[in-house]
Enzyme design. Structure first.
Site, mmCIF file in Angstrom:
data_model
loop_
_atom_site.group_PDB
_atom_site.id
_atom_site.type_symbol
_atom_site.label_atom_id
_atom_site.label_comp_id
_atom_site.label_asym_id
_atom_site.label_seq_id
_atom_site.Cartn_x
_atom_site.Cartn_y
_atom_site.Cartn_z
ATOM 1 N N ASP A 169 0.812 -1.214 0.000
ATOM 2 C CA ASP A 169 0.000 0.000 0.000
ATOM 3 C C ASP A 169 0.851 1.273 0.000
ATOM 4 O OD1 ASP A 169 -2.414 -1.267 -0.130
ATOM 5 O OD2 ASP A 169 -2.895 -1.088 1.999
ATOM 6 N N LYS B 250 -3.625 3.337 -2.294
ATOM 7 C CA LYS B 250 -4.770 4.228 -2.455
ATOM 8 C C LYS B 250 -4.482 5.523 -1.718
ATOM 9 C CE LYS B 250 -7.861 1.298 -0.831
ATOM 10 N NZ LYS B 250 -7.041 0.086 -0.654
ATOM 11 N N MET C 187 -7.624 9.682 8.897
ATOM 12 C CA MET C 187 -8.095 10.163 7.589
ATOM 13 C C MET C 187 -9.130 11.287 7.729
ATOM 14 S SD MET C 187 -8.381 6.368 5.855
ATOM 15 C CE MET C 187 -9.096 5.675 7.357
#
Length: 271
Positions: free
Chosen positions: A55, A77, A191
């Site tokens: 990732d 991502k 996030m």
């Protein structure tokens, strides 16, 4: 190490010699960034890997444990930019395992803490593909330890809550604001940088005082880590003023105020 630029290359039919012999998948949490925070089991899995799907938040220092002749596929991502959608990552893992290739699925932090590891494990189980899971230190733990913010404290926080600040729909963050605004707890939001004004506003609207201590921790456990402390009400402006960028965690609660005491004796982590 062989870096594969286009993950779709691996969706081709497998060699006949491998067909019918399913591979094994190891879901590995790479920790919050500092390679010294990898578990021994994670290092062992990486050293034995022949193929790694990794990732965005997995650093090059972590990948150095992978053998030089192994294949590396980036499936990271980032905000507004996904190399592969999550469904395609799962499909790729299943295809590879069915072709007979064993692989390591390497994720930042811990696989089961906002790492989509649950979806991947369920998909592998449904397809009858054998797998195991190697937990990692999650970013909240790394941020607390390296910034000198205890996530729990007998006098200040008997509850610890992890939440995600992702948008759900148009300008909406689907969180239980009343639960997050309870007293005597620490809230860590992953996030949530892009939705920080909403988070600050909603927590205040649900009873959390504007002067509640809060902090932003950027680049957790890495040499470029920054911790900006302030208050819940002032946090959005602090983020703008200091140019905080992802990845960054939001820590809210009275434990943040303890940092000024702990930092006096906290030895620099990066030596």
């Amino acid at each position: 190490m062989s870096f594969v630029e286009d993950a779709r290359w691996f969706t081709a039919a497998p060699p006949a010699a491998q067909a019918g012999v399913p591979g094994h998948v190891t879901l590995v949490g790479a920790g919050p960034g500092d390679p010294e925070l990898l578990t021994l089991r994670a290092v062992k899995a990486l050293r034995n890997a022949r193929l790694v799907l990794y990732d965005h938040l997995v650093g090059k220092e972590v990948l150095q444990y992978v053998p030089a002749d192994a294949d590396l596929i980036y499936v990271g991502k980032e905000a507004a930019h996904h190399t592969l959608p999550q469904e395609s990552i799962i499909d790729l893992m299943v295809r590879l395992a069915r072709s007979g290739r064993s692989l390591v699925r390497l994720k930042g932090g811990d696989c089961f803490v906002f790492g989509r590891g649950g979806e991947e494990a369920i998909a592998l189980a449904e397809q009858g593909i054998a797998f195991d899971i190697v937990p990692g230190i999650t970013s909240a733990q790394g941020a607390g330890a390296y910034a000198g913010i205890p996530l729990t404290h007998r006098d200040h926080a008997g509850t610890l809550v992890f939440a995600t600040g992702h948008l759900c729909g148009r300008d909406e963050v689907a969180l239980d604001w009343a639960a997050l605004a309870r007293p005597r707890q620490t809230v860590v939001i992953y996030m949530g940088l892009s939705t920080l004004p909403i988070i600050s506003r909603e927590l205040q609207a649900h009873g959390l005082p504007a002067d509640t201590p809060a902090a932003l921790v950027e680049q957790t456990t890495l040499p470029g880590q920054r911790c900006i402390s302030g208050t819940l009400g002032g946090l959005p402006e602090l983020a703008r003023a200091h140019g905080i960028r992802p990845p960054a965690l939001i820590v809210i609660g009275h434990v943040v105020a303890l940092q000024q005491h702990i930092a006096r004796g906290l030895r620099a982590q990066f030596v």
